[in-house]
Scaffold this motif. Sequence first.
Motif, PDB file in Angstrom:
ATOM      1  N   CYS A  53       0.703  -0.875   0.312  1.00 51.59           N
ATOM      2  CA  CYS A  53       0.082   0.122   0.225  1.00 51.59           C
ATOM      3  C   CYS A  53       0.968   1.118  -0.049  1.00 51.59           C
ATOM      4  O   CYS A  53       1.296   1.154   1.097  1.00 51.59           O
ATOM      5  CB  CYS A  53      -1.024  -0.371   1.335  1.00 51.59           C
ATOM      6  N   PRO A  54       0.583   2.214  -1.160  1.00 50.62           N
ATOM      7  CA  PRO A  54       0.881   3.465  -0.915  1.00 50.62           C
ATOM      8  C   PRO A  54       1.047   4.143   0.822  1.00 50.62           C
ATOM      9  O   PRO A  54       2.158   5.381   1.067  1.00 50.62           O
ATOM     10  CB  PRO A  54       0.386   4.483  -2.159  1.00 50.62           C
ATOM     11  N   TRP A  55       0.187   4.066   1.522  1.00 55.46           N
ATOM     12  CA  TRP A  55      -0.220   4.931   2.353  1.00 55.46           C
ATOM     13  C   TRP A  55       0.457   3.854   3.431  1.00 55.46           C
ATOM     14  O   TRP A  55       0.202   4.206   4.643  1.00 55.46           O
ATOM     15  CB  TRP A  55      -1.520   5.311   3.093  1.00 55.46           C
ATOM     16  N   ARG A  56       0.834   3.138   3.529  1.00 57.00           N
ATOM     17  CA  ARG A  56       1.302   1.936   4.684  1.00 57.00           C
ATOM     18  C   ARG A  56       3.113   3.376   5.387  1.00 57.00           C
ATOM     19  O   ARG A  56       3.877   3.671   4.670  1.00 57.00           O
ATOM     20  CB  ARG A  56       2.458   0.830   4.009  1.00 57.00           C
ATOM     21  N   ILE A  57       3.021   2.157   7.187  1.00 55.62           N
ATOM     22  CA  ILE A  57       3.668   3.209   7.981  1.00 55.62           C
ATOM     23  C   ILE A  57       5.126   2.533   7.174  1.00 55.62           C
ATOM     24  O   ILE A  57       5.841   1.707   6.959  1.00 55.62           O
ATOM     25  CB  ILE A  57       3.564   2.412   8.936  1.00 55.62           C
ATOM     26  N   PRO A  58       6.138   3.284   7.813  1.00 55.71           N
ATOM     27  CA  PRO A  58       8.054   3.054   7.001  1.00 55.71           C
ATOM     28  C   PRO A  58       8.537   1.425   7.558  1.00 55.71           C
ATOM     29  O   PRO A  58       8.915   0.818   7.176  1.00 55.71           O
ATOM     30  CB  PRO A  58       8.800   3.561   7.252  1.00 55.71           C
ATOM     31  N   GLU A  59       7.755   0.809   8.656  1.00 51.55           N
ATOM     32  CA  GLU A  59       7.764  -0.608   9.130  1.00 51.55           C
ATOM     33  C   GLU A  59       7.117  -1.327   8.588  1.00 51.55           C
ATOM     34  O   GLU A  59       7.438  -2.633   9.208  1.00 51.55           O
ATOM     35  CB  GLU A  59       6.974  -0.499  10.855  1.00 51.55           C
ATOM     36  N   ALA A  60       6.404  -1.504   7.398  1.00 51.98           N
ATOM     37  CA  ALA A  60       5.967  -1.942   7.248  1.00 51.98           C
ATOM     38  C   ALA A  60       6.480  -2.943   6.281  1.00 51.98           C
ATOM     39  O   ALA A  60       6.246  -2.277   4.814  1.00 51.98           O
ATOM     40  CB  ALA A  60       4.109  -2.397   6.868  1.00 51.98           C
ATOM     41  N   THR A  61       7.286  -3.289   5.913  1.00 53.47           N
ATOM     42  CA  THR A  61       8.864  -4.391   5.283  1.00 53.47           C
ATOM     43  C   THR A  61       8.559  -4.926   4.260  1.00 53.47           C
ATOM     44  O   THR A  61       8.883  -5.199   3.350  1.00 53.47           O
ATOM     45  CB  THR A  61       9.803  -4.512   6.000  1.00 53.47           C
ATOM     46  N   GLY A  62       7.299  -6.193   4.629  1.00 47.35           N
ATOM     47  CA  GLY A  62       7.234  -7.410   4.172  1.00 47.35           C
ATOM     48  C   GLY A  62       5.964  -8.421   4.793  1.00 47.35           C
ATOM     49  O   GLY A  62       5.846  -7.978   5.988  1.00 47.35           O
ATOM     50  N   TYR A  63       5.450  -8.818   4.012  1.00 50.84           N
ATOM     51  CA  TYR A  63       4.583  -9.906   4.332  1.00 50.84           C
ATOM     52  C   TYR A  63       4.485 -10.823   5.256  1.00 50.84           C
ATOM     53  O   TYR A  63       4.263 -11.346   5.991  1.00 50.84           O
ATOM     54  CB  TYR A  63       4.233 -10.834   3.295  1.00 50.84           C
ATOM     55  N   ASP A  64       6.282 -11.149   5.193  1.00 51.75           N
ATOM     56  CA  ASP A  64       6.402 -11.824   6.425  1.00 51.75           C
ATOM     57  C   ASP A  64       7.159 -11.260   8.054  1.00 51.75           C
ATOM     58  O   ASP A  64       7.339 -12.012   8.959  1.00 51.75           O
ATOM     59  CB  ASP A  64       7.494 -13.195   6.562  1.00 51.75           C
ATOM     60  N   LEU A  65       6.516 -10.568   8.112  1.00 55.24           N
ATOM     61  CA  LEU A  65       7.087  -9.185   9.028  1.00 55.24           C
ATOM     62  C   LEU A  65       5.681  -9.495  10.401  1.00 55.24           C
ATOM     63  O   LEU A  65       5.164 -10.321  10.101  1.00 55.24           O
ATOM     64  CB  LEU A  65       6.485  -7.851   8.764  1.00 55.24           C
ATOM     65  N   GLN A  66       5.983 -10.444  11.824  1.00 52.19           N
ATOM     66  CA  GLN A  66       5.404 -10.603  12.521  1.00 52.19           C
ATOM     67  C   GLN A  66       4.989  -9.302  12.788  1.00 52.19           C
ATOM     68  O   GLN A  66       6.149  -8.852  13.232  1.00 52.19           O
ATOM     69  CB  GLN A  66       6.340 -11.070  13.781  1.00 52.19           C
ATOM     70  N   ILE A  67       3.994  -9.187  13.703  1.00 51.27           N
ATOM     71  CA  ILE A  67       3.247  -8.228  13.862  1.00 51.27           C
ATOM     72  C   ILE A  67       2.193  -8.905  15.275  1.00 51.27           C
ATOM     73  O   ILE A  67       1.623  -9.680  14.648  1.00 51.27           O
ATOM     74  CB  ILE A  67       2.010  -7.511  12.880  1.00 51.27           C
ATOM     75  N   VAL A  68       2.259  -8.031  16.008  1.00 49.27           N
ATOM     76  CA  VAL A  68       1.179  -8.739  17.366  1.00 49.27           C
ATOM     77  C   VAL A  68       0.012  -7.289  17.311  1.00 49.27           C
ATOM     78  O   VAL A  68       0.682  -6.517  18.196  1.00 49.27           O
ATOM     79  CB  VAL A  68       1.766  -9.475  18.737  1.00 49.27           C
ATOM     80  N   VAL A  69      -1.209  -7.151  17.708  1.00 49.07           N
ATOM     81  CA  VAL A  69      -1.872  -7.058  17.490  1.00 49.07           C
ATOM     82  C   VAL A  69      -2.527  -6.237  19.156  1.00 49.07           C
ATOM     83  O   VAL A  69      -2.815  -7.621  20.215  1.00 49.07           O
ATOM     84  CB  VAL A  69      -3.541  -6.867  16.840  1.00 49.07           C
ATOM     85  N   ALA A  70      -2.455  -5.980  19.975  1.00 48.06           N
ATOM     86  CA  ALA A  70      -3.273  -5.291  21.317  1.00 48.06           C
ATOM     87  C   ALA A  70      -4.604  -4.683  20.978  1.00 48.06           C
ATOM     88  O   ALA A  70      -4.185  -3.979  20.470  1.00 48.06           O
ATOM     89  CB  ALA A  70      -1.753  -4.901  22.539  1.00 48.06           C
TER      90      ALA A  70
END
Length: 118
Positions: A53-70
Amino acid sequence: MKRLEPLEVVAAVANGALLVDTRTAPQRGEQGELPGALVIDRTVLEWRLDPACPWRIPEATGYDLQIVVACRQGYSSSLAAASLRQMGLRRATDLVGGVQAWRAAGLPVHRGPADVRT
């Protein structure tokens, strides 16, 4: 994907996972801020974390990134993590019991400032 207990979240973040807090400002004011978390409103979560997405945050570097939502109690975060997995973020998960469980485990919170991403 396995949902993570509070101490597992601490370990995941230490290993490079991105901790994302979707609570509202009043909820964060009441419960405190999660150390190291990025605050992203639930209504924009997918397009801010989608690496394509062109409006992603800089930390959204790839689809293999582990993301933990709280979230506050772990309900909306489980749905948010499922949505992120559907869009290809295969390692997205959430904090079981939310910030309520984090605090019950004796883990630290602070009063701000928060790293809010709009």
